[in-house]
Design a protein around this motif. Structure first.
Motif, PDB file in Angstrom:
ATOM      1  N   TYR A 229       0.798  -1.225   0.000  1.00 42.80           N
ATOM      2  CA  TYR A 229       0.000   0.000   0.000  1.00 42.80           C
ATOM      3  C   TYR A 229       0.832   1.277   0.000  1.00 42.80           C
ATOM      4  N   HIS A 230       2.134   1.157   0.193  1.00 38.77           N
ATOM      5  CA  HIS A 230       2.960   2.361   0.061  1.00 38.77           C
ATOM      6  C   HIS A 230       4.272   1.990  -0.599  1.00 38.77           C
ATOM      7  N   SER A 231       4.994   3.001  -1.056  1.00 37.87           N
ATOM      8  CA  SER A 231       6.145   2.791  -1.930  1.00 37.87           C
ATOM      9  C   SER A 231       7.257   1.986  -1.272  1.00 37.87           C
ATOM     10  N   LEU A 232       7.457   2.134   0.036  1.00 42.44           N
ATOM     11  CA  LEU A 232       8.532   1.415   0.708  1.00 42.44           C
ATOM     12  C   LEU A 232       8.295  -0.097   0.651  1.00 42.44           C
ATOM     13  N   GLU A 233       7.085  -0.518   0.978  1.00 41.87           N
ATOM     14  CA  GLU A 233       6.741  -1.936   0.910  1.00 41.87           C
ATOM     15  C   GLU A 233       6.815  -2.440  -0.526  1.00 41.87           C
ATOM     16  N   ASP A 234       6.208  -1.697  -1.437  1.00 40.96           N
ATOM     17  CA  ASP A 234       6.141  -2.144  -2.825  1.00 40.96           C
ATOM     18  C   ASP A 234       7.537  -2.269  -3.428  1.00 40.96           C
ATOM     19  N   ARG A 235       8.441  -1.366  -3.052  1.00 35.64           N
ATOM     20  CA  ARG A 235       9.812  -1.426  -3.564  1.00 35.64           C
ATOM     21  C   ARG A 235      10.506  -2.700  -3.100  1.00 35.64           C
ATOM     22  N   ILE A 236      10.294  -3.067  -1.821  1.00 37.61           N
ATOM     23  CA  ILE A 236      10.897  -4.295  -1.297  1.00 37.61           C
ATOM     24  C   ILE A 236      10.367  -5.513  -2.050  1.00 37.61           C
ATOM     25  N   VAL A 237       9.055  -5.551  -2.252  1.00 39.55           N
ATOM     26  CA  VAL A 237       8.434  -6.683  -2.945  1.00 39.55           C
ATOM     27  C   VAL A 237       8.920  -6.767  -4.392  1.00 39.55           C
ATOM     28  N   LYS A 238       8.941  -5.632  -5.062  1.00 38.34           N
ATOM     29  CA  LYS A 238       9.375  -5.589  -6.462  1.00 38.34           C
ATOM     30  C   LYS A 238      10.810  -6.086  -6.609  1.00 38.34           C
ATOM     31  N   HIS A 239      11.707  -5.599  -5.758  1.00 37.39           N
ATOM     32  CA  HIS A 239      13.108  -6.001  -5.847  1.00 37.39           C
ATOM     33  C   HIS A 239      13.309  -7.464  -5.455  1.00 37.39           C
ATOM     34  N   PHE A 240      12.551  -7.912  -4.456  1.00 38.32           N
ATOM     35  CA  PHE A 240      12.664  -9.316  -4.050  1.00 38.32           C
ATOM     36  C   PHE A 240      12.275 -10.237  -5.200  1.00 38.32           C
ATOM     37  N   ILE A 241      11.162  -9.952  -5.843  1.00 42.76           N
ATOM     38  CA  ILE A 241      10.706 -10.796  -6.948  1.00 42.76           C
ATOM     39  C   ILE A 241      11.694 -10.739  -8.110  1.00 42.76           C
ATOM     40  N   ALA A 242      12.164  -9.542  -8.437  1.00 37.28           N
ATOM     41  CA  ALA A 242      13.117  -9.398  -9.549  1.00 37.28           C
ATOM     42  C   ALA A 242      14.418 -10.140  -9.257  1.00 37.28           C
ATOM     43  N   ASP A 243      14.937  -9.987  -8.046  1.00 34.65           N
ATOM     44  CA  ASP A 243      16.190 -10.653  -7.680  1.00 34.65           C
ATOM     45  C   ASP A 243      16.023 -12.169  -7.655  1.00 34.65           C
TER      46      ASP A 243
END
Length: 293
Positions: free
Chosen positions: A240-254
């Motif tokens: 729901y906010h950019s900090l969480e979404d950034r972690i999720v996005k990078h985790f999936i990409a990595d």
């Protein structure tokens, strides 16, 4: 059913679709909250399926227990970062899908004694697990000006982090800051003007994240989820906010780059206008999905 339970699960149809729910499957709702998504999952797993629900909030577990009175459901109180150990203790070595809904539950938002709302006259608290010692009051009244500014800047992306931290330290010298409304008023004086978003929104978000170690818990929880997924199993995360979404996005990409999963949603799934009108809390939701290889 209580008024608190009558909430609207965000992106429910998309979650059911993206989890690939099937009869006989074992699924985990890592943030079961009041059980809205869990009900939809139960509808698709058949009589032989199983649902594991996890939440650190004891009150949420009690409500979910009442709502999901079903032999297929196992509820666990605890942090989802520890799900691997908890689930294996149940004799389960792998699961078919895991959901993380990182939003605040209506139980927490609408319960003034929980101290999450800047509109509340209740004491600052913000603990999701009320058995833990550290509260928002402790941080506001004990942390240094430098540490407060860092929390507001890093966890709330607050542009006036230093000014707000300085104002808090100056105020608490005279008397401790006890109530949510007291902190809110301090922030409002820094902003002077109120825009579409309440001036204290970022500060309260930052404190909540710091109190509950939300970003660390999320990172650990995502790694645990990937380890216990079956091949072909999916992780679905609503942020729901950019900090969480950034972690999720990078985790999936990595994880995809390392060959552990494939990316199902190249772009996040967001609510349609109809859902946002019916459930304003869904406006900022972003659903990302990965499938274990």
């Amino acid at each position: 059913m209580t008024e608190q339970i009558a909430h609207l699960p965000v992106l429910q149809e998309k979650v059911v679709q993206m989890l690939n729910i099937r009869q006989g499957g074992i699924f985990v709702d890592a943030t079961i909250g009041l059980g809205g998504h869990a009900e939809a999952i139960l509808a698709g797993i058949g009589s032989d399926g199983r649902l594991i629900g996890i939440d650190r909030d004891a009150e949420a577990i009690l409500i979910a227990q009442e709502r999901l009175s079903d032999s297929r459901v196992t509820l666990m109180r605890g942090n989802f970062s520890e799900m691997e150990k908890s689930i294996k203790a149940e004799g389960i070595t792998a699961v078919d899908g895991i959901l993380f809904d990182l939003g605040m539950s209506s139980l927490q938002v609408k319960s003034p004694w929980r101290g999450f709302s800047f509109l509340s006259e209740e004491p600052l608290d913000m603990r999701m697990d009320r058995s833990q010692q550290l509260s928002a009051r402790d941080i506001v009244n004990r942390y240094s000006e430098r540490d407060l500014a860092r929390i507001f800047r890093e966890f709330g992306e607050e542009p006036f982090a230093r000014k707000i931290a300085k104002a808090i330290v100056e105020r608490r010298v005279r008397m401790p800051i006890e109530a949510c409304s007291e902190l809110s008023h301090i922030v409002e004086k820094i902003y002077r003007k109120r825009g579409r978003m309440h001036p204290a929104t970022r500060v309260f978000q930052a404190l909540r994240i710091a109190v509950n170690r939300e970003l660390d818990e999320l990172t650990q929880g995502l790694h645990a989820a990937l380890r216990i997924l079956k091949q072909g199993g999916r992780i679905c995360v609503i942020a729901y906010h950019s900090l969480e979404d950034r972690i999720v996005k990078h985790f999936i990409a990595d994880s995809a780059k390392a060959g552990f999963c494939r990316i199902v949603t190249r772009k996040p799934i967001t609510p349609d206008p109809e859902e946002m009108r019916g459930n304003p809390a869904s406006r900022s939701a972003k659903l990302r999905v990965a499938e274990k290889i």
